[in-house]
Design a protein around this motif. Structure first.
Motif, PDB file in Angstrom:
ATOM      1  N   ALA A 177       0.843  -1.196   0.000  1.00  0.00           N
ATOM      2  CA  ALA A 177       0.000   0.000   0.000  1.00  0.00           C
ATOM      3  C   ALA A 177       0.879   1.246   0.000  1.00  0.00           C
ATOM      4  CB  ALA A 177      -0.907   0.012   1.226  1.00  0.00           C
ATOM      5  N   LEU A 178       0.479   2.244  -0.766  1.00  0.00           N
ATOM      6  CA  LEU A 178       1.151   3.538  -0.782  1.00  0.00           C
ATOM      7  C   LEU A 178       0.399   4.435   0.185  1.00  0.00           C
ATOM      8  CD1 LEU A 178       3.152   5.597  -1.939  1.00  0.00           C
ATOM      9  CD2 LEU A 178       1.560   5.969  -3.829  1.00  0.00           C
ATOM     10  N   THR A 179       1.035   4.798   1.291  1.00  0.00           N
ATOM     11  CA  THR A 179       0.316   5.515   2.344  1.00  0.00           C
ATOM     12  C   THR A 179       0.643   7.004   2.418  1.00  0.00           C
ATOM     13  OG1 THR A 179       2.011   4.960   4.006  1.00  0.00           O
ATOM     14  CG2 THR A 179       0.173   3.416   3.729  1.00  0.00           C
ATOM     15  N   ALA A 180       1.776   7.434   1.854  1.00  0.00           N
ATOM     16  CA  ALA A 180       2.107   8.863   1.886  1.00  0.00           C
ATOM     17  C   ALA A 180       2.999   9.223   0.715  1.00  0.00           C
ATOM     18  CB  ALA A 180       2.796   9.235   3.199  1.00  0.00           C
ATOM     19  N   ILE A 181       2.800  10.445   0.198  1.00  0.00           N
ATOM     20  CA  ILE A 181       3.610  11.001  -0.878  1.00  0.00           C
ATOM     21  C   ILE A 181       4.174  12.327  -0.396  1.00  0.00           C
ATOM     22  CG2 ILE A 181       3.617  11.846  -3.254  1.00  0.00           C
ATOM     23  CD1 ILE A 181       1.189  10.059  -3.781  1.00  0.00           C
ATOM     24  N   LYS A 222      14.049  13.679  -7.344  1.00  0.00           N
ATOM     25  CA  LYS A 222      13.709  12.693  -6.324  1.00  0.00           C
ATOM     26  C   LYS A 222      12.353  12.991  -5.693  1.00  0.00           C
ATOM     27  CE  LYS A 222      18.553  11.798  -5.083  1.00  0.00           C
ATOM     28  NZ  LYS A 222      19.546  11.783  -3.973  1.00  0.00           N
ATOM     29  N   ALA A 223      11.772  11.965  -5.112  1.00  0.00           N
ATOM     30  CA  ALA A 223      10.519  12.109  -4.378  1.00  0.00           C
ATOM     31  C   ALA A 223      10.493  11.055  -3.273  1.00  0.00           C
ATOM     32  CB  ALA A 223       9.315  11.941  -5.306  1.00  0.00           C
ATOM     33  N   SER A 224       9.829  11.374  -2.171  1.00  0.00           N
ATOM     34  CA  SER A 224       9.785  10.463  -1.029  1.00  0.00           C
ATOM     35  C   SER A 224       8.384   9.879  -0.868  1.00  0.00           C
ATOM     36  CB  SER A 224      10.201  11.192   0.253  1.00  0.00           C
ATOM     37  OG  SER A 224       9.306  12.253   0.542  1.00  0.00           O
ATOM     38  N   PHE A 225       8.342   8.618  -0.409  1.00  0.00           N
ATOM     39  CA  PHE A 225       7.090   7.893  -0.264  1.00  0.00           C
ATOM     40  C   PHE A 225       7.138   7.029   0.986  1.00  0.00           C
ATOM     41  CE2 PHE A 225       7.921   8.611  -4.715  1.00  0.00           C
ATOM     42  CZ  PHE A 225       6.715   9.065  -5.202  1.00  0.00           C
ATOM     43  N   VAL A 237      10.968   5.658   1.817  1.00  0.00           N
ATOM     44  CA  VAL A 237      12.026   5.612   0.813  1.00  0.00           C
ATOM     45  C   VAL A 237      12.038   6.908   0.017  1.00  0.00           C
ATOM     46  CG1 VAL A 237      11.966   3.095   0.590  1.00  0.00           C
ATOM     47  CG2 VAL A 237      10.522   4.498  -0.879  1.00  0.00           C
ATOM     48  N   THR A 238      13.217   7.281  -0.428  1.00  0.00           N
ATOM     49  CA  THR A 238      13.380   8.388  -1.363  1.00  0.00           C
ATOM     50  C   THR A 238      13.896   7.803  -2.661  1.00  0.00           C
ATOM     51  OG1 THR A 238      13.831  10.004   0.381  1.00  0.00           O
ATOM     52  CG2 THR A 238      14.552  10.557  -1.851  1.00  0.00           C
ATOM     53  N   LEU A 239      13.161   8.060  -3.742  1.00  0.00           N
ATOM     54  CA  LEU A 239      13.452   7.426  -5.027  1.00  0.00           C
ATOM     55  C   LEU A 239      13.888   8.463  -6.057  1.00  0.00           C
ATOM     56  CD1 LEU A 239      10.297   5.134  -5.154  1.00  0.00           C
ATOM     57  CD2 LEU A 239      12.554   4.571  -4.226  1.00  0.00           C
ATOM     58  N   LYS A 240      14.785   8.066  -6.926  1.00  0.00           N
ATOM     59  CA  LYS A 240      15.278   8.934  -7.993  1.00  0.00           C
ATOM     60  C   LYS A 240      14.613   8.545  -9.313  1.00  0.00           C
ATOM     61  CE  LYS A 240      19.666   9.957  -8.181  1.00  0.00           C
ATOM     62  NZ  LYS A 240      21.145   9.868  -8.414  1.00  0.00           N
ATOM     63  N   ARG A 241      14.247   9.543 -10.093  1.00  0.00           N
ATOM     64  CA  ARG A 241      13.675   9.299 -11.411  1.00  0.00           C
ATOM     65  C   ARG A 241      14.789   8.987 -12.401  1.00  0.00           C
ATOM     66  NH1 ARG A 241      10.493  13.345  -9.063  1.00  0.00           N
ATOM     67  NH2 ARG A 241       8.263  12.785  -8.987  1.00  0.00           N
ATOM     68  N   ARG A 242      14.593   7.890 -13.130  1.00  0.00           N
ATOM     69  CA  ARG A 242      15.603   7.439 -14.072  1.00  0.00           C
ATOM     70  C   ARG A 242      14.990   7.261 -15.460  1.00  0.00           C
ATOM     71  NH1 ARG A 242      20.133   5.993 -11.264  1.00  0.00           N
ATOM     72  NH2 ARG A 242      19.862   5.555  -9.022  1.00  0.00           N
ATOM     73  N   ARG A 243      15.848   7.234 -16.446  1.00  0.00           N
ATOM     74  CA  ARG A 243      15.408   7.065 -17.829  1.00  0.00           C
ATOM     75  C   ARG A 243      15.212   5.585 -18.125  1.00  0.00           C
ATOM     76  NH1 ARG A 243      19.197   9.719 -19.941  1.00  0.00           N
ATOM     77  NH2 ARG A 243      18.129  11.691 -20.356  1.00  0.00           N
ATOM     78  N   THR A 244      14.072   5.247 -18.704  1.00  0.00           N
ATOM     79  CA  THR A 244      13.798   3.869 -19.094  1.00  0.00           C
ATOM     80  C   THR A 244      13.295   3.837 -20.538  1.00  0.00           C
ATOM     81  OG1 THR A 244      11.529   3.967 -18.228  1.00  0.00           O
ATOM     82  CG2 THR A 244      13.245   3.132 -16.757  1.00  0.00           C
ATOM     83  N   SER A 245      13.514   2.715 -21.188  1.00  0.00           N
ATOM     84  CA  SER A 245      13.080   2.552 -22.569  1.00  0.00           C
ATOM     85  C   SER A 245      11.597   2.198 -22.623  1.00  0.00           C
ATOM     86  CB  SER A 245      13.889   1.459 -23.253  1.00  0.00           C
ATOM     87  OG  SER A 245      13.360   1.164 -24.539  1.00  0.00           O
TER      88      SER A 245
END
Length: 469
Positions: A177-181, A222-225, A237-245
């Motif tokens: 479950a995603l509980t906070a952004i 980055k964004a934290s969740f 967690v703090t996540l970094k946005r990355r390039r994907t195909s």
């Protein structure tokens, strides 16, 4: 999605014709080129010269913003496939958005406002791509946090995680479950994002736009969740946005059950060729599952090329709807590129075993055309979830002054059973909803049920009404 608005764009079909007549069309005569296809970008990954001049790194001037705004408003007003513009008061929309767009605080906000105006059409295919987003589309890539989520049982639940993303390596898994952004309870954060997300074909497609606003962004931002694991413990967690195909993929196999399986992630010339070969290689299997879950659409020609592999004779699957009521073509209508009557060229080597098509809410556009046509002709059983409801077509992106790109719906579709699909979706005969338990167990219940059904079915016998001799 991967945009929920990827079109059964007629690009793959138009490219050869456009190249052949480009020189003769250079005059831009409306009678010769009534659909204004000169300068369109006909295929993903191709370059396009903006006829309005080079796009620099400097901010757009007020004059440039006005030109871009007028181009978008006038093009939709003059060329949208429905002359009644879906019942929208387009002039009032233009009057309302003009000061907001021209006075936007920066260029990103300007392009966002143009897209929100396009969203007034309640049509996922009619949209404005900013220069940055247009570049990503051309390069078949996205910049994202690498996970998605859905609303399930009153909570926001992770539905997928890209294996190369920070999210995966941080331990995020489907079923959590995603509980906070950013420290804000997810419901409040989601409601805020939805408040600024443009209107779309359906609530389903608008949800995917909102999710994209949350997980997409600038490279390395980055964004934290906060996520809740299955056992109830929390992880921040703090996540970094990355390039994907986002390049299209197609694969097939014989399942352990002995049934055939074909999966496409997009409809392109490449995936259509691979899938046609797959049908030939699976010709001896007693049934085939075609998995279009998460496939947002693509080339109409790619769709019809695969459709023909399942019909033994020419088959009428429906009609194309245009603003003029005429076929799409060149030279005063003497060269028809897209005919009003949609005929699938079948053949004696067609696969006649039973077929199940798997779809979900992220199956859009070209995938809905395939599923809708197979359903209308009684050729396949549709299983899974109701699709996006995003079935219109555009003829390729048009360059906007300032570097953005405009897609606008120029074609509608109606199948032989009378269904339009746009705004509704393909409704499965055999619904198989996603459940929290299945996500947590990594269980593909839809695929299981598709195989169980196919084992009870025999070869398909075409009804006389579908064959055009």
């Amino acid at each position: 999605m991967t945009s929920s608005a990827t079109s059964p764009s007629i690009r793959h079909r138009l490219a050869p014709a456009a190249l052949c007549v480009a020189a003769l069309l250079a005059g831009g005569c409306a009678a010769i080129d009534p659909h204004n296809m000169i300068g369109r970008q006909f295929a993903p990954g191709t370059s396009q010269t903006n006829p309005f001049g080079p796009v620099g790194a400097t901010a757009l001037s007020t004059t440039e913003r006005v030109r871009a705004f007028d181009f978008v408003w006038n093009t939709i007003n003059d060329r949208y496939y429905d002359a009644k513009l879906n019942g929208v008061d387009w002039k009032a929309a233009g009057d309302r958005y003009r000061p907001q767009a021209i006075g936007a605080p920066d260029d990103d906000a300007f392009w966002e406002m143009l897209d929100r105006m396009a969203g007034e059409m309640k049509d996922a295919h009619t949209r404005v791509e900013s220069p940055k987003r247009a570049e990503q589309i051309r390069n078949n890539e996205s910049v994202s946090l690498g996970f998605s989520f859905i609303r399930l049982d009153g909570r926001f639940i992770v539905s997928s995680v890209h294996p190369d993303s920070d999210a995966w390596w941080a331990g995020v898994r489907p079923g959590m479950a995603l509980t906070a952004i950013e420290g804000v309870p997810t419901q409040a954060a989601y409601d805020k994002v939805m408040g600024v997300t443009r209107v779309d074909s359906t609530d389903r497609s608008r949800h995917f736009r909102a999710v994209r606003r949350i997980v997409a962004g600038d490279l390395d931002s980055k964004a934290s969740f906060t996520f809740e694991r299955i056992d109830g413990t929390k992880m921040d967690v703090t996540l970094k946005r990355r390039r994907t195909s986002t390049a299209a993929l197609a694969n097939h196999r014989v399942l352990p059950s002995g049934l055939g399986y074909i999966r496409l992630t997009q409809w392109t010339g490449f995936t259509a060729d691979r899938s046609e070969q797959a049908v030939r290689e699976l010709k001896d299997t007693p049934g085939i599952v075609i998995d279009l879950r998460g496939n947002p659409g693509g080339s109409l020609l790619a769709v019809t090329n695969l459709l023909r592999r399942f019909f033994p004779a020419k088959t009428d699957v429906g009609r194309v709807l245009t603003r003029s009521g005429q076929a799409v073509g060149f030279f005063f209508g003497t060269v028809e590129v897209i005919k009003l009557k949609q005929i699938v060229d079948g053949g004696p080597d067609a696969y006649l075993g039973p077929v199940v098509v798997l779809v979900n809410a992220a199956s859009g556009s070209g995938s809905e055309y395939f599923a809708g046509a197979m359903q209308a002709e009684g050729r396949a059983t549709i299983m899974g979830e109701t699709t996006c409801g995003c079935l219109l077509g555009f003829l390729g992106y048009s360059a906007i002054p300032g570097g953005g790109e405009l897609a606008y719906s120029e074609i509608g579709f109606r199948f032989t059973n009378g269904k339009r699909i746009e705004g509704e979706g393909v409704v499965p005969e055999k619904p198989v909803p996603v459940t929290l338990e299945d996500l947590r167990l990594n269980r593909d219940r839809a695929l299981e049920e598709a195989q169980a059904l196919l084992k009870t079915m025999g070869p398909w016998k075409p009804p006389a009404k579908t064959a055009l001799r």
